[in-house]
Design a protein around this motif. Structure first.
Motif, PDB file in Angstrom:
ATOM      1  N   LYS A 176       0.854  -1.187   0.000  1.00 46.68           N
ATOM      2  CA  LYS A 176       0.000   0.000   0.000  1.00 46.68           C
ATOM      3  C   LYS A 176       0.887   1.233   0.000  1.00 46.68           C
ATOM      4  CE  LYS A 176      -0.758   0.286   5.033  1.00 46.68           C
ATOM      5  NZ  LYS A 176      -0.246  -0.948   5.587  1.00 46.68           N
TER       6      LYS A 176
ATOM      7  N   GLY B 153      -5.968  -6.230  10.525  1.00 51.95           N
ATOM      8  CA  GLY B 153      -4.661  -6.698  10.086  1.00 51.95           C
ATOM      9  C   GLY B 153      -3.565  -5.672  10.311  1.00 51.95           C
ATOM     10  N   SER B 155      -3.751  -1.442   9.697  1.00 52.58           N
ATOM     11  CA  SER B 155      -3.602  -0.370   8.720  1.00 52.58           C
ATOM     12  C   SER B 155      -4.461   0.815   9.134  1.00 52.58           C
ATOM     13  CB  SER B 155      -3.964  -0.840   7.314  1.00 52.58           C
ATOM     14  OG  SER B 155      -5.320  -0.645   7.044  1.00 52.58           O
ATOM     15  N   VAL B 157      -5.834   3.129   7.266  1.00 54.29           N
ATOM     16  CA  VAL B 157      -6.973   3.424   6.411  1.00 54.29           C
ATOM     17  C   VAL B 157      -8.162   2.504   6.698  1.00 54.29           C
ATOM     18  CG1 VAL B 157      -6.328   1.985   4.447  1.00 54.29           C
ATOM     19  CG2 VAL B 157      -7.554   4.107   4.057  1.00 54.29           C
ATOM     20  N   SER B 158      -7.932   1.397   7.428  1.00 54.11           N
ATOM     21  CA  SER B 158      -9.058   0.540   7.823  1.00 54.11           C
ATOM     22  C   SER B 158     -10.018   1.276   8.730  1.00 54.11           C
ATOM     23  CB  SER B 158      -8.576  -0.702   8.582  1.00 54.11           C
ATOM     24  OG  SER B 158      -7.749  -1.481   7.775  1.00 54.11           O
ATOM     25  N   SER B 167     -12.146  -4.799   4.595  1.00 55.54           N
ATOM     26  CA  SER B 167     -11.210  -5.590   5.381  1.00 55.54           C
ATOM     27  C   SER B 167     -11.921  -6.784   6.014  1.00 55.54           C
ATOM     28  CB  SER B 167     -10.604  -4.691   6.455  1.00 55.54           C
ATOM     29  OG  SER B 167      -9.759  -5.415   7.289  1.00 55.54           O
ATOM     30  N   MET B 168     -13.125  -6.539   6.530  1.00 52.31           N
ATOM     31  CA  MET B 168     -13.887  -7.624   7.151  1.00 52.31           C
ATOM     32  C   MET B 168     -14.315  -8.658   6.128  1.00 52.31           C
ATOM     33  SD  MET B 168     -16.230  -6.039  10.090  1.00 52.31           S
ATOM     34  CE  MET B 168     -16.787  -7.685  10.387  1.00 52.31           C
ATOM     35  N   GLU B 169     -14.432  -8.242   4.892  1.00 50.82           N
ATOM     36  CA  GLU B 169     -14.826  -9.188   3.845  1.00 50.82           C
ATOM     37  C   GLU B 169     -13.619  -9.930   3.292  1.00 50.82           C
ATOM     38  OE1 GLU B 169     -17.226  -7.268   0.888  1.00 50.82           O
ATOM     39  OE2 GLU B 169     -18.806  -6.767   2.306  1.00 50.82           O
ATOM     40  N   GLY B 170     -12.457  -9.749   3.912  1.00 53.90           N
ATOM     41  CA  GLY B 170     -11.272 -10.503   3.517  1.00 53.90           C
ATOM     42  C   GLY B 170     -10.503  -9.883   2.368  1.00 53.90           C
ATOM     43  N   LYS B 171     -10.671  -8.592   2.164  1.00 51.96           N
ATOM     44  CA  LYS B 171      -9.988  -7.937   1.049  1.00 51.96           C
ATOM     45  C   LYS B 171      -9.044  -6.858   1.577  1.00 51.96           C
ATOM     46  CE  LYS B 171     -14.357  -7.770  -0.786  1.00 51.96           C
ATOM     47  NZ  LYS B 171     -15.373  -7.009  -1.507  1.00 51.96           N
ATOM     48  N   ARG B 172      -8.366  -6.208   0.642  1.00 53.69           N
ATOM     49  CA  ARG B 172      -7.527  -5.079   1.013  1.00 53.69           C
ATOM     50  C   ARG B 172      -8.454  -3.975   1.518  1.00 53.69           C
ATOM     51  NH1 ARG B 172      -2.615  -4.711  -1.725  1.00 53.69           N
ATOM     52  NH2 ARG B 172      -2.986  -2.528  -2.210  1.00 53.69           N
ATOM     53  N   ALA B 173      -8.003  -3.250   2.521  1.00 50.86           N
ATOM     54  CA  ALA B 173      -8.851  -2.199   3.102  1.00 50.86           C
ATOM     55  C   ALA B 173      -8.843  -0.964   2.217  1.00 50.86           C
ATOM     56  CB  ALA B 173      -8.371  -1.866   4.506  1.00 50.86           C
ATOM     57  N   GLU B 174      -9.474  -1.086   1.065  1.00 52.59           N
ATOM     58  CA  GLU B 174      -9.547   0.039   0.135  1.00 52.59           C
ATOM     59  C   GLU B 174     -10.957   0.616   0.168  1.00 52.59           C
ATOM     60  OE1 GLU B 174      -8.443  -2.147  -3.304  1.00 52.59           O
ATOM     61  OE2 GLU B 174      -6.309  -1.735  -3.103  1.00 52.59           O
ATOM     62  N   CYS B 319      -3.810   3.913   1.084  1.00 48.78           N
ATOM     63  CA  CYS B 319      -4.086   2.581   0.540  1.00 48.78           C
ATOM     64  C   CYS B 319      -3.478   2.446  -0.847  1.00 48.78           C
ATOM     65  CB  CYS B 319      -5.587   2.302   0.494  1.00 48.78           C
ATOM     66  SG  CYS B 319      -6.470   3.154  -0.826  1.00 48.78           S
TER      67      CYS B 319
ATOM     68  N   ARG C  19     -14.575 -16.133   2.066  1.00 47.80           N
ATOM     69  CA  ARG C  19     -13.529 -15.126   1.892  1.00 47.80           C
ATOM     70  C   ARG C  19     -13.390 -14.278   3.148  1.00 47.80           C
ATOM     71  NH1 ARG C  19     -10.863 -12.396  -2.570  1.00 47.80           N
ATOM     72  NH2 ARG C  19      -9.396 -11.033  -1.488  1.00 47.80           N
ATOM     73  N   LEU C  22     -10.545 -14.884   5.557  1.00 50.00           N
ATOM     74  CA  LEU C  22      -9.152 -14.805   5.105  1.00 50.00           C
ATOM     75  C   LEU C  22      -8.243 -14.164   6.147  1.00 50.00           C
ATOM     76  CD1 LEU C  22      -7.085 -15.317   2.938  1.00 50.00           C
ATOM     77  CD2 LEU C  22      -7.656 -13.138   1.901  1.00 50.00           C
ATOM     78  N   GLN C  27      -3.935 -14.584  10.118  1.00 48.98           N
ATOM     79  CA  GLN C  27      -3.429 -14.221  11.449  1.00 48.98           C
ATOM     80  C   GLN C  27      -3.036 -15.470  12.242  1.00 48.98           C
ATOM     81  OE1 GLN C  27      -6.745 -11.891  12.753  1.00 48.98           O
ATOM     82  NE2 GLN C  27      -5.914  -9.989  11.927  1.00 48.98           N
ATOM     83  N   THR C  58      -3.570  -9.307  -0.707  1.00 51.98           N
ATOM     84  CA  THR C  58      -4.318  -8.914   0.481  1.00 51.98           C
ATOM     85  C   THR C  58      -3.402  -8.896   1.694  1.00 51.98           C
ATOM     86  OG1 THR C  58      -6.265  -9.984  -0.470  1.00 51.98           O
ATOM     87  CG2 THR C  58      -6.382  -9.397   1.848  1.00 51.98           C
ATOM     88  N   PHE C  61      -1.004  -5.945   2.191  1.00 53.12           N
ATOM     89  CA  PHE C  61      -1.623  -4.659   2.512  1.00 53.12           C
ATOM     90  C   PHE C  61      -1.453  -4.337   3.999  1.00 53.12           C
ATOM     91  CE2 PHE C  61      -4.512  -1.254   1.444  1.00 53.12           C
ATOM     92  CZ  PHE C  61      -5.098  -0.935   2.657  1.00 53.12           C
ATOM     93  N   TYR C  62      -1.485  -5.376   4.828  1.00 52.75           N
ATOM     94  CA  TYR C  62      -1.579  -5.166   6.274  1.00 52.75           C
ATOM     95  C   TYR C  62      -0.236  -5.224   6.983  1.00 52.75           C
ATOM     96  CZ  TYR C  62      -6.530  -5.653   5.370  1.00 52.75           C
ATOM     97  OH  TYR C  62      -7.792  -5.469   4.887  1.00 52.75           O
ATOM     98  N   ASN C  63      -0.043  -4.317   7.937  1.00 53.79           N
ATOM     99  CA  ASN C  63       1.241  -4.189   8.615  1.00 53.79           C
ATOM    100  C   ASN C  63       1.621  -5.396   9.447  1.00 53.79           C
ATOM    101  OD1 ASN C  63       1.286  -1.579   7.594  1.00 53.79           O
ATOM    102  ND2 ASN C  63       0.444  -0.672   9.447  1.00 53.79           N
TER     103      ASN C  63
END
Lengths: 585, 388, 154
Positions: A176, B153, B155, B157-158, B167-174, B319, C19, C22, C27, C58, C61-63
């Protein structure tokens, strides 16, 4: 179907569109141009690049036209000071992240970023250059596709194409912030990740971040080598689309003028690819008939459905995703490889040429074809260079040829005939129609019912098309087919290929014959076709091919008189094993 | 106005030790419209950085016809200098859970989720124990509402509500394209209320004391009180509940170290208030962002370093989806560095200023849109420090 | 490597293949293996039927979903403004010196990784750090090194 109309104004011009339409749809309706970048008619709306931002009265910030639905009474301005400064800033920012070496670039002259920048006459580097040195080394590990991160505008069209449209998932956005980029699994080079080389990404990329691996320089070198005899074949899908980039509409004289252009480029021989497509159809048909006979004799073993393998992207797909169905694939070489193989044997023999001195060039809409290489029995490559429609355009442009002004010329007499069926093979469903024409006459011994020359279910826009055939009269030896339902499927696009494979897992015996083309719409939508691409353009190309079939004097592959000659003189005279190697893997 | 010392507010953390969810029980006896109207009368605005009227948000979600709806507690607290939500979850979690349950009751949602930032993972066990007790009470009250914890996870921007849902749907937090807003189409496309931890706690407080009592504090535009996370060059770092409408001057008088040069209100995405504007700037929704972070800088601090740190933060945490934010944040950072080094002339600052303003109008979400806040406020008030 | 496969199978058995599972699944793997290896990501992709590149995209993206190998104890020092103002840089130097690694690196015995993080939410008790999920605040260079010494002896 929602029929409510919404009324709004764009730059004070009133427009009414259906509820659910976006501001961009409304602007299209009144020919008001709003520039876009991440938007593509074939793909889901993203709203990322922000190039299409517009001002809407009552909203503080600008909003994207591509993703915002219209509301009653909306007042939209697309050219206010606020919009123009935002747009200019966005393009300037994109350029700062871009390796703008336009004069060397493959997409120079047909690049959407270039067009946007020229609208605002941006050239000075306002901001800092963000392109990293290591990004300037493109990933050329794949035989078919080159990925150049230094040209990426992060529109994510390739990600959406590969994941949503083709269901392959080679690309993904990773990281990102300033490290965000489009990449692959663990950033591996293309040759090490699952990619079927269909090139659908290259025809939707707005810049040169994704291109096919060009081989036209090598073709120029071959043409310059006086010791080489260079033979070229272009497919119908190439010829009906090439005018899109060269600025002319395909008509009844185009084919012969293109032949003239190719001779002007320096090719020693221009052959009719349809000739090889006809051989392919005949072989496909006979292989299918033999498979049906085997299936009938040994019901325990599953050797059906018989699945085509002329789409190299499909073969790559099968190898990784569903290798268990590999035994079902046809063993016949693709029309391209048949061309190469026959030129290096039959043609070489007839012309008293040493096959080692012949170079075969195949021009197709296919990017994956560059990865399709086999060697004939002599250990020499069938096709030396597989180039795309776009590469041929480049060669024609470099030569300063104006195709429209050329006089008509003919194909090499040895291989100059084709049937309407051969033309059809490049539309999804067309190979199946072509096979059915020959199959019907071979099984029944009767002339084909003219109604069978147009099988509408195989011409629909569905991803998986079907038709069923029954023969009430059959020749001796084929009694087992009498009154039996023979089920055909024509699949296009790898997403539907995956669906088809899942169907097979549930009920393998459902189909007898399946044609699978990995590109959207079949070869006419191939990854190497002119840019831009859209479902509409593909439909228009298909239309031309259907009409070319109709006006063709002979519409069945086996009617091609020249075929009889080659079979009589060559293909049936050589040892069966050798014949196998020429036409089969 | 009374001095700060005389108006020590303590609505959030008080009256807790004997909590047996009495306020929740009482609220469930009221019609949902009643509660929503009370929140609207109380003028409760979101306690994250956006400040949308809470009652209105719950009203929109209630209106949607859907068998399934969600209530999400945004505990992704990642704004620089903000730590109030952590303390609320540690000290008075039942107020938050009550607030969520009341929201579920009002809107028709049966499922609640606490989106807990990964950095607060140590709180998960404690919260889970609280949830077990909560669910027992809920059963007794006959309310069909269950809460679970979702660990983020990691971030910044979440924290944006649509990015949180992604993010909750398992994707990148965009962040998503809006409209539609989450109250219409949120988690799995269903009506979803996303509110900050403090918002839920304050909603519970309003249900406990009534709108009228709440309105005794604050101003017309910023009623009530809220928590402030105070850190930096301050003699009393920590969480303090202050009446909205208080001037920065009053806050600095109590919390500053007598040498305060500026105060950053609202974190990295907020505004930097210089000394000369302390008296005329009030803390509230009248123009400042109010995540509640207040970082004090005294005269030994370099505002260039402060701005540089904020821009570094944004360039990393963006993001990356939209052009203005992904590239703009990098350009602003490189820009001020270049001017400092002398590689670009002072006039380049005007280019950067225009860039920041264009980011404000064209970025896809609040992150990109807010970068102009610290950039322009620090630039305009501390020009010499940035340029030379 | 089959360890993460059985972890994944067990997780899916309890929570399903959606999904939306995920992040929790990734985690779990990080909790067990300290980071997400290629094999683990491929196994997750195969089980949840998501393209492997997308799972990777995906995760990156996360730290806190590291796709680079990390040590058993990941030290994360908050680097935001309030911690910066409380001499966080000195603490980074002290730890770096003690463990003989730079920020971003892992010790050769694979026990410690040193990283920097964004605001951990302990600004009033700055400087702060996390070691895996444990939080340590009001640090001084000596205190920080002492904490790590205790981890070393574990």
């Amino acid at each position: 179907m929602e029929k409510t109309l919404i009324n709004l104004t764009i730059n004070n011009i009133p427009v009414s569109v259906q509820k659910g339409s976006t501001i961009l749809d409304a602007a299209h309706k009144i020919n008001m141009h709003i520039p876009t970048l991440c938007y593509h008619p074939d793909l889901k709306v993203a709203g990322n690049c922000r190039v299409c931002v517009v001002e809407v009265a009552g909203t503080k910030e600008l909003i994207t036209a591509c993703s915002t639905a219209v509301t009653e009474g909306m007042i939209v301005t697309t050219n206010s000071y606020k919009v123009r400064t935002a747009r200019k800033t966005i393009v300037e920012l994109l350029l700062s992240e871009h390796n703008a070496d336009c004069t060397k670039c493959y997409r120079n002259g047909n690049c959407e970023l270039q067009w946007l920048a020229s609208e605002y006459r941006i050239g000075d580097h306002v901001y800092h250059d963000l392109v990293k040195e290591e990004e300037k080394q493109p990933d050329s590990t794949s035989l078919c596709i080159i990925k150049d991160d230094s040209k990426c505008v992060r529109c994510q069209r390739c990600v959406r194409t590969c994941s949503d449209l083709q269901d392959v998932g080679t690309f993904s956005v990773i990281n990102k912030g300033k490290k965000q980029k489009v990449s692959t699994f663990y950033g591996k080079p293309l040759k090490d990740v699952f990619c079927i080389d269909c090139g659908q990404c290259t025809s939707r990329c707005p810049t040169a971040a994704l291109t096919e691996k060009p081989l036209y320089e090598e073709v120029w070198d071959a043409l310059a080598d006086t010791g080489k005899h260079v033979v070229i074949a272009t497919t119908p899908a190439v010829r009906v689309a090439i005018g899109e980039e060269l600025g002319f509409e395909y008509n009844k004289h185009s084919d012969s003028k293109i032949i003239a252009a190719l001779r002007l480029l320096g090719f020693d021989s221009v052959v009719d690819s349809g000739y090889f497509h006809d051989i392919y159809i005949v072989e496909l048909c006979t292989e299918f008939m033999l498979k049906m006979k085997q299936d009938n004799e040994n019901a325990a073993k599953t050797i059906l459905p018989y699945i085509t393998s002329c789409s190299p992207g499909w073969v790559e797909f099968v190898s990784t995703k569903c290798p268990e169905i590999k035994p079902l694939l046809s063993q016949c070489k693709s029309p391209r490889l048949i061309f190469g193989s026959l030129i290096k044997t039959y043609y070489a023999d007839k012309k008293a040429l040493n096959p080692k001195d012949i170079i075969t060039v195949s021009v197709t809409p296919c990017t994956a074809a560059k990865n399709e290489s086999t060697q004939s029995m002599t250990g020499i490559a069938d096709v030396d260079f597989s180039i795309t429609t776009r590469e041929l355009v480049r060669m024609i442009r470099q030569s300063g040829i104006d195709i429209q002004r050329l006089d008509a010329e003919d194909y090499e007499p040895l291989m100059c005939e084709h049937s309407g069926a051969s033309v059809l093979t490049e539309v999804s469903g067309g190979t199946t129609e072509a096979v059915i024409r020959t199959l019907s006459e071979l099984v029944t011994g009767n002339e084909l019912d003219p109604k069978m020359l147009k099988i509408m279910p195989l011409r629909s826009e569905h991803g998986i098309k079907e038709t069923v055939l029954t023969f009430s009269e059959v020749r001796t030896g084929w009694e087992f087919l009498k009154d039996q339902e023979i089920r055909f499927a024509a699949v296009n696009g790898s997403r539907h290929a995956m669906d088809f494979f899942k169907q097979l897992k549930e009920n393998q015996k459902h189909y007898h014959f399946a044609e699978v083309m990995i590109c959207q719409g079949g070869c006419i939508g191939g990854g190497g076709q002119p840019i831009p691409v859209s479902a509409e353009l593909i439909k228009a190309r298909a239309s031309i091919l259907y009409s070319l079939d109709e006006i063709c004097g002979q519409q069945k592959a086996h009617e091609n008189a020249r075929l009889n000659a080659i079979y009589r003189e060559f293909l049936t005279k050589t040892e069966l094993k050798e014949n196998q190697k020429i036409l089969y893997y | 106005m009374d001095t700060l010392n005389q108006k020590r507010i303590d609505l959030i953390f008080s009256n807790y030790t004997t909590s047996r969810y009495q306020v929740l029980e009482r609220s469930l006896q009221r019609p949902p419209e009643d509660i929503i109207n009370e929140l609207m009368d109380a003028g409760l605005k979101g306690r994250g950085n956006v400040g949308f009227p809470t009652g209105m948000k719950w009203k929109f979600a209630k209106r949607e016809e859907s068998a399934e709806k969600y209530v999400i507690c945004n505990a992704n607290e990642s704004e620089t200098g903000t730590f109030k939500d952590r303390e609320i979850l540690e000290r008075v979690p039942r107020k938050v859970l009550s607030g969520m349950a009341i929201c579920g009751y009002c809107t028709g949602a049966k499922k609640g989720i606490i989106y807990l930032r990964y950095e607060y993972a140590y709180l998960k066990e404690q919260l889970q124990n609280e949830l077990n007790i909560f669910h027992e009470h809920i059963k007794k009250f006959n309310l069909d509402f269950a809460i679970e914890i979702f660990l983020g996870g990691g971030s910044y921007v979440s924290g944006e509500e649509s990015a949180l849902i992604e993010s909750m749907e398992g994707k990148r937090a965009e962040p998503r394209n809006k409209p539609p807003y989450p109250v219409i189409s949120g988690l799995y496309g269903l009506p979803t209320v996303v509110n900050n931890v403090e918002t839920f706690a304050t909603a519970q407080v309003i249900c406990a004391i009534g709108a009228e009592e709440f309105l005794k504090l604050g101003t017309v535009y910023s009623p009530g009180s809220k928590l402030f996370s105070i850190s930096g060059d301050t003699i009393k770092p920590g969480i303090h509940e202050l009446e909205l409408g208080t001037t920065i001057e009053e806050v600095v008088n109590e919390f500053g170290d007598k040498n305060t040069k500026s105060v950053q209100v609202g974190g990295a995405s907020g505004f930097c208030i210089p000394h000369r504007l302390f008296a005329e700037t009030v803390i509230g929704y009248e123009g400042l962002t109010t995540g509640g972070s207040m970082i004090f800088f005294n005269n030994t601090r370099s505002m260039y370093k402060v701005l540089h740190e904020y821009l570094r933060f944004f360039a990393e945490e963006s993001c990356g989806l939209c052009t203005p934010c992904r590239i703009g944040t990098q350009q602003l950072l490189l820009g001020i560095e270049a001017i400092k080094r002398g590689d670009r002339p002072a006039g380049y600052m005007d280019v950067l200023k225009k860039l920041a303003l264009n980011m404000k109008t064209s970025a896809k979400c609040g992150l990109g849109q807010s970068v102009a806040n610290p950039f322009i406020s620090i630039l305009e008030n501390f020009k010499e420090e940035i340029l030379y | 490597m089959s360890e993460n496969k059985s972890l994944i199978q067990e997780f899916v058995r309890v929570h399903g293949c959606g999904r939306n599972n995920l992040l929790p699944l990734l985690q779990e793997i990080v909790h067990q293996e300290n980071f997400l290896s290629e094999e683990a990501v491929q196994a997750v992709a195969d089980t949840l039927q998501i393209p492997a590149s997308e799972v990777y995209g995906t995760a990156t993206f996360y730290n806190y979903l590291d796709t680079e190998a990390r040590g058993k104890y990941v030290i994360r020092l908050c680097r935001n403004i309030s911690c910066m103002m409380q001499s966080q840089a000195e603490i980074v130097s002290a730890i770096s010196l003690f463990l003989k690694i730079k920020v971003g690196e892992t010790t050769s015995d694979k026990k410690f990784s040193l990283l920097q993080a964004n605001c951990l939410g302990w600004c009033h008790k700055a400087p702060a750090m996390m070691i895996n999920n444990e939080v340590y605040t009001e640090l001084t260079p000596q205190k920080a090194v002492q904490i790590i010494k205790e981890y070393k002896e574990k």
